[in-house]
Design an enzyme around this catalytic site. Sequence first.
Site, PDB file in Angstrom:
ATOM      1  N   TYR A  51      33.592  16.693 -24.729  1.00 39.45           N
ATOM      2  CA  TYR A  51      32.992  17.588 -25.726  1.00 39.45           C
ATOM      3  C   TYR A  51      32.657  16.856 -27.023  1.00 39.45           C
ATOM      4  CZ  TYR A  51      35.219  21.138 -22.726  1.00 39.45           C
ATOM      5  OH  TYR A  51      35.643  21.898 -21.675  1.00 39.45           O
ATOM      6  N   HIS A 109      39.403  15.981 -15.844  1.00 37.73           N
ATOM      7  CA  HIS A 109      38.354  16.977 -16.053  1.00 37.73           C
ATOM      8  C   HIS A 109      37.619  17.382 -14.778  1.00 37.73           C
ATOM      9  CE1 HIS A 109      35.534  18.467 -19.507  1.00 37.73           C
ATOM     10  NE2 HIS A 109      35.733  19.396 -18.600  1.00 37.73           N
TER      11      HIS A 109
END
Length: 296
Positions: A51, A109
């Site tokens: 992010y 992730h």
Amino acid sequence: MILQEAFTLANGVSIPKLGLGTWRVPDADAARTVRDAIKIGYRHIDTAQAYENERGVGEGLRASGVPRDQLFVTTKLAAECKTYAEATQLIDRSLRTLGLAHIDLMLVHSPQPWAEFREGEHFFEGNLEAWRALEHAYEAGKLRAIGVSNFEREDLDNLIDNGSVAPMVNQILAHVGNTPFDLIDYARSKGILVEAYSPVAHGALLNNEDVVGLAEKYGVGVAQLGIRYCLQLGLLPLPKTSNAEHMKTNAALDFLISDADMEALRKTSGATDYGAASAFPVFAKKRQIDNAGQED
């Protein structure tokens, strides 16, 4: 109040039942967003290396004035990282970038790098390499809990069967109309807490007339209904917003969906139009984006 409730992970660590997602929150806005959320009462903040806003998230945590031991912070190891050495470096980098002495929960992730998401290869060896780095950081006290994101059953089994610590969390896409019950039940049977990202399907639920009608029946918004649905399934929802008013509304969940209505929601099906998010790997089979790893 839901913001004061918690689940307990397999290792005994307490994790707040509702978290704030920060996908697509720019680093420049992350500090304000996190500070606003904590002021409202959120104690669980979810970010990721992909992010590119860990710096801002860390700034917001410190600016909140809330003691560190009252906050729960999750970040995620980049999906492309599949070696022990790189994973070890990236774990330490997240600690530095967040400005924290420890991270409460760190996840792998994705089982695949984003460019190869769900294309057949499971990267079992690479995931074990990354997992060993998380295990060692966990044993060293850098991480209070470890888990995964977007892992399917065989990906979970790889770590359970070959690792020394079983994943404590699997963070997956789950919402009304797209709830992978078999995977959820399997994870639960292994003592893994399932977190639900995109519990409002990036706003797509707003276009579902049945869901809209049911929300009106309860006198709540569609987002509230979607989040409550996840909670009543025993999932930990992570609604994403940078709007303080939406944060408040998302946490106003002092209602219960009836068994009959839950059953109707469980059976909701049909194609979901994720809008702009459809370009991202977890919403589409093929990668169509240039900015790697942006998912949640």
